[in-house]
Design an enzyme around this catalytic site. Structure first.
Site, PDB file in Angstrom:
ATOM      1  N   GLY A  88     -43.013  32.072 -11.094  1.00  0.00           N
ATOM      2  CA  GLY A  88     -42.652  33.593 -11.321  1.00  0.00           C
ATOM      3  C   GLY A  88     -42.414  34.107 -10.021  1.00  0.00           C
ATOM      4  N   GLY A 104     -55.789  38.069 -22.423  1.00  0.00           N
ATOM      5  CA  GLY A 104     -54.247  38.110 -22.393  1.00  0.00           C
ATOM      6  C   GLY A 104     -53.504  37.197 -21.485  1.00  0.00           C
ATOM      7  N   GLU A 122     -52.203  32.357 -24.176  1.00  0.00           N
ATOM      8  CA  GLU A 122     -51.538  32.813 -25.560  1.00  0.00           C
ATOM      9  C   GLU A 122     -52.641  32.458 -26.734  1.00  0.00           C
ATOM     10  OE1 GLU A 122     -47.784  32.853 -25.844  1.00  0.00           O
ATOM     11  OE2 GLU A 122     -47.463  32.906 -23.706  1.00  0.00           O
ATOM     12  N   ASP A 155     -46.189  23.485 -20.336  1.00  0.00           N
ATOM     13  CA  ASP A 155     -45.378  24.383 -19.360  1.00  0.00           C
ATOM     14  C   ASP A 155     -45.378  23.975 -18.032  1.00  0.00           C
ATOM     15  OD1 ASP A 155     -44.831  27.481 -18.869  1.00  0.00           O
ATOM     16  OD2 ASP A 155     -46.246  26.845 -17.535  1.00  0.00           O
ATOM     17  N   LYS A 214     -41.633  22.918 -15.589  1.00  0.00           N
ATOM     18  CA  LYS A 214     -41.204  23.442 -14.264  1.00  0.00           C
ATOM     19  C   LYS A 214     -41.267  22.453 -13.192  1.00  0.00           C
ATOM     20  CE  LYS A 214     -43.905  27.701 -15.413  1.00  0.00           C
ATOM     21  NZ  LYS A 214     -45.266  28.423 -15.511  1.00  0.00           N
TER      22      LYS A 214
HETATM   23  P1  NAP Z   1     -41.661  38.696 -24.381  1.00  0.00           P
HETATM   24  O1  NAP Z   1     -42.490  39.813 -23.861  1.00  0.00           O
HETATM   25  O2  NAP Z   1     -41.856  38.173 -25.590  1.00  0.00           O
HETATM   26  O3  NAP Z   1     -40.079  39.358 -24.515  1.00  0.00           O
HETATM   27  C1  NAP Z   1     -38.952  38.971 -25.216  1.00  0.00           C
HETATM   28  C2  NAP Z   1     -38.037  39.791 -25.603  1.00  0.00           C
HETATM   29  O4  NAP Z   1     -36.906  39.290 -26.026  1.00  0.00           O
HETATM   30  C3  NAP Z   1     -38.594  41.070 -26.452  1.00  0.00           C
HETATM   31  O5  NAP Z   1     -37.818  42.287 -25.886  1.00  0.00           O
HETATM   32  C4  NAP Z   1     -37.806  40.669 -27.676  1.00  0.00           C
HETATM   33  O6  NAP Z   1     -37.163  41.979 -28.571  1.00  0.00           O
HETATM   34  C5  NAP Z   1     -36.438  39.974 -27.357  1.00  0.00           C
HETATM   35  N1  NAP Z   1     -36.091  38.814 -28.401  1.00  0.00           N
HETATM   36  C6  NAP Z   1     -36.652  37.740 -28.460  1.00  0.00           C
HETATM   37  N2  NAP Z   1     -35.881  36.935 -29.649  1.00  0.00           N
HETATM   38  C7  NAP Z   1     -34.657  37.785 -29.739  1.00  0.00           C
HETATM   39  C8  NAP Z   1     -33.652  37.577 -30.524  1.00  0.00           C
HETATM   40  N3  NAP Z   1     -33.596  36.484 -31.404  1.00  0.00           N
HETATM   41  N4  NAP Z   1     -32.858  38.583 -30.527  1.00  0.00           N
HETATM   42  C9  NAP Z   1     -32.951  39.547 -29.886  1.00  0.00           C
HETATM   43  N5  NAP Z   1     -33.986  39.905 -28.961  1.00  0.00           N
HETATM   44  C10 NAP Z   1     -34.945  39.001 -28.875  1.00  0.00           C
HETATM   45  O7  NAP Z   1     -41.212  37.565 -23.223  1.00  0.00           O
HETATM   46  P2  NAP Z   1     -41.361  37.790 -21.559  1.00  0.00           P
HETATM   47  O8  NAP Z   1     -42.884  37.188 -21.350  1.00  0.00           O
HETATM   48  O9  NAP Z   1     -40.849  38.816 -21.007  1.00  0.00           O
HETATM   49  O10 NAP Z   1     -40.745  36.376 -21.195  1.00  0.00           O
HETATM   50  C11 NAP Z   1     -39.114  36.258 -20.977  1.00  0.00           C
HETATM   51  C12 NAP Z   1     -38.728  35.170 -20.505  1.00  0.00           C
HETATM   52  O11 NAP Z   1     -39.302  35.054 -19.217  1.00  0.00           O
HETATM   53  C13 NAP Z   1     -39.191  33.504 -20.888  1.00  0.00           C
HETATM   54  O12 NAP Z   1     -38.289  32.612 -20.847  1.00  0.00           O
HETATM   55  C14 NAP Z   1     -40.572  33.181 -20.182  1.00  0.00           C
HETATM   56  O13 NAP Z   1     -40.821  31.840 -20.294  1.00  0.00           O
HETATM   57  C15 NAP Z   1     -40.085  33.793 -18.979  1.00  0.00           C
HETATM   58  N6  NAP Z   1     -40.933  34.072 -18.051  1.00  0.00           N
HETATM   59  C16 NAP Z   1     -42.185  35.013 -18.057  1.00  0.00           C
HETATM   60  C17 NAP Z   1     -42.884  35.261 -17.416  1.00  0.00           C
HETATM   61  C18 NAP Z   1     -43.983  36.216 -17.553  1.00  0.00           C
HETATM   62  O14 NAP Z   1     -44.939  36.682 -16.848  1.00  0.00           O
HETATM   63  N7  NAP Z   1     -43.973  37.006 -19.124  1.00  0.00           N
HETATM   64  C19 NAP Z   1     -42.959  34.529 -16.173  1.00  0.00           C
HETATM   65  C20 NAP Z   1     -41.961  33.798 -15.825  1.00  0.00           C
HETATM   66  C21 NAP Z   1     -40.996  33.492 -16.614  1.00  0.00           C
HETATM   67  P3  NAP Z   1     -38.431  43.090 -28.942  1.00  0.00           P
HETATM   68  O15 NAP Z   1     -38.989  43.768 -27.915  1.00  0.00           O
HETATM   69  O16 NAP Z   1     -37.647  43.977 -29.806  1.00  0.00           O
HETATM   70  O17 NAP Z   1     -39.155  42.196 -29.688  1.00  0.00           O
HETATM   71  N1  HSE Z   2     -47.814  30.673 -19.456  1.00  0.00           N
HETATM   72  C1  HSE Z   2     -47.402  30.645 -17.914  1.00  0.00           C
HETATM   73  C2  HSE Z   2     -48.758  30.453 -16.908  1.00  0.00           C
HETATM   74  C3  HSE Z   2     -46.541  31.884 -17.509  1.00  0.00           C
HETATM   75  O1  HSE Z   2     -49.530  30.622 -17.443  1.00  0.00           O
HETATM   76  O2  HSE Z   2     -48.335  30.320 -15.848  1.00  0.00           O
HETATM   77  C4  HSE Z   2     -45.729  31.806 -16.671  1.00  0.00           C
HETATM   78  O3  HSE Z   2     -44.664  30.680 -16.915  1.00  0.00           O
END
Ligand code: NAP
Ligand code: HSE
Length: 428
Positions: free
Chosen positions: A134, A187, A190, A201, A205
């Site tokens: 991240g 939270g 998952e 995961d 990485k």
């Molecule tokens: P998230 O909260 O689930 O958000 C996903 C977004 O994508 C939502 O806005 C959703 O729309 C949209 N979406 C999903 N499928 C779609 C589709 N088929 N068509 C159109 N829109 C679509 O995910 P996130 O936690 O932000 O993570 C996003 C990415 O960042 C992932 O690859 C994750 O591995 C990476 N990541 C996340 C974190 C973290 O801290 N969360 C850290 C490092 C990397 P709606 O809002 O309308 O549902």
């Molecule tokens: N599920 C991941 C973690 C989120 O627990 O670190 C960031 O990739």
């Protein structure tokens, strides 16, 4: 000056952070790139969904073609997650000459080579700093900071969920199932925790880090993966007694005889800097032949930390645009891939055995170690007052994996060994 227009795919946790940083840090960003940066359109699943950020509804779309076909959009930021349909969107965006910034470890671990080849073919940048750890700029560190060095070892706590669970088990003597439930309620974990707790995961990485650190075409299948779901509070307690903390480590090693990659629960000596990385924090330890030991620590996830890495990538792409040097990042893996055999891969081990508590047991156990040339560093025995059994905890010196496998095969046949309770790699 003409603003640079960005298409954002996804407005969830990370996408929201990207909008906040691009809008909130506009002055700082403009000072660096010399032009305004505008989030022009945003792809979401459902435009009507309530969001915790105010967005001009005209910017939202449920049709990706509104972004891919918009010639004014130079850069795509992908924060949707998953492989399909994301991979198709990214390949199409690159074919249309749009640069891509992504946080998608699944895509980059499984299809990174293909995506980067497409980028090179069309003279585009693809940057993915946020896909690993991240908010820690570890990809830049490996590719730029250590570009003059030969990296021989990368060890990462690259999954916050499992580090939170192991920290709680260690600090509170709690059992795995209880801490997992608590992490889900908070939270951190998952509803389906498999990808995190079974090490998948982290393996994705480590695939990315191994590829970049060693210049070898590391694939996900090259990473041996074991998660934390079988770790017991007794394992952790015995480790602590001997001066170790249990951590889920991604370990990537590269020496003359080949590379070795794994994700597994490891007993880390308390004096090692990785042992004190607690809670949801991440850290990546890098050993370079010239630089020696280094470690990078910080938040591995979360809205703003992750968005910081994404917007830093965005700044790089815009700077490249200004200089007219996009599409030059692709450093194709240049070293032949050779995975270390079991006879070549060596480490120290922690072994916890249930044995019969009678004369000659230790002699038969140590005989096996001697036969397979595994040398012992320390042995600790705990008699069980309730029966005639005892627990034996053994720490070995560095031993090759083949030797350890032979020792464990012997133990499975020995009548004095009731059970091989646990076997862990030891580091530090
Ligand atoms: P998230 O909260 O689930 O958000 C996903 C977004 O994508 C939502 O806005 C959703 O729309 C949209 N979406 C999903 N499928 C779609 C589709 N088929 N068509 C159109 N829109 C679509 O995910 P996130 O936690 O932000 O993570 C996003 C990415 O960042 C992932 O690859 C994750 O591995 C990476 N990541 C996340 C974190 C973290 O801290 N969360 C850290 C490092 C990397 P709606 O809002 O309308 O549902
Ligand atoms: N599920 C991941 C973690 C989120 O627990 O670190 C960031 O990739």
């Amino acid at each position: 000056m003409k603003p640079v227009k960005v298409g954002l795919l996804g407005l969830g946790t990370v996408g929201t952070g990207v909008v906040r940083i691009v809008e909130g840090h506009q002055e700082e960003l403009q000072r660096q790139v010399g032009t305004p940066i505008v989030i022009e359109r945003i792809l979401v699943n459902n435009k009507e969904k309530r969001r915790n950020i105010t967005i001009d509804p005209e910017k939202l779309t449920e049709n990706v073609e509104d972004i891919l076909n918009d010639a004014s959009i130079d850069i795509i930021i992908e924060v949707m997650g998953g492989i399909e349909p994301v991979k198709d969107y990214i390949m199409e965006a690159l074919a249309k000459g749009k640069h891509v910034v992504t946080a998608n470890k699944d895509l980059m671990a499984l299809h990174g080579t293909e995506v980067l080849e497409q980028a090179a073919k069309h003279g585009c940048d693809v940057l993915y700093e946020a896909s690993v750890a991240g908010g820690i700029p570890i990809i830049r560190t490996l590719t730029e900071g250590f570009s003059a060095d030969r990296i021989t070892k990368i060890m990462g706590i690259v999954n916050g969920t499992t580090n939170y669970i192991l920290t709680k088990m260690s600090q509170e003597g709690a059992v795995y199932d209880d801490v997992l439930k608590e992490a889900q309620a908070l939270g951190y974990a998952e509803a389906d925790p498999t990808s995190d707790v079974e090490g998948l995961d982290a393996a994705r990485k480590m695939t990315i880090l191994g590829r970049l650190g060693f210049g070898v075409n590391v694939e996900l299948a090259d990473v041996a993966v074991k998660g934390i779901s079988k770790v017991t509070k007794e394992d952790i307690a015995y480790g602590k007694k001997l001066g170790y903390e249990m951590k889920l480590l991604g370990i990537a090693e590269c020496e003359e005889d080949g590379i070795d990659l794994s994700v597994q629960p490891v007993m880390v000596k308390t004096s090692h800097p990785l042992a004190s990385v607690n809670g949801v924090y991440n850290a990546v330890y890098v050993y370079g032949q010239a630089v020696g030991e280094t470690m990078f620590y910080g938040p591995g996830a979360g809205e703003l930390p992750t968005a910081t890495s994404i917007v830093a990538d965005l700044v790089s792409v815009v700077k490249d645009l200004r200089l007219g040097v996009n599409g030059k990042y692709m450093v194709a893996p240049y070293k032949e891939k050779k995975l270390r055999s079991d006879a070549e891969a060596a480490s120290k081990y922690f072994i916890l055995l249930d044995v019969a508590d009678k004369a000659g047991v230790l002699a038969r156990i140590t005989q096996s170690f001697a036969k397979h040339e595994v040398s012992l560093e320390s042995v600790l025995q705990h008699p069980n007052p309730l029966n005639l059994n005892a627990e034996i905890i053994i720490i070995t010196h560095s031993a090759n994996r083949a030797g350890m496998k032979n020792v464990l095969a012997d133990f499975a046949e020995l009548d004095v060994v009731n059970k091989i309770r646990s076997v862990y790699r030891v580091e530090g």
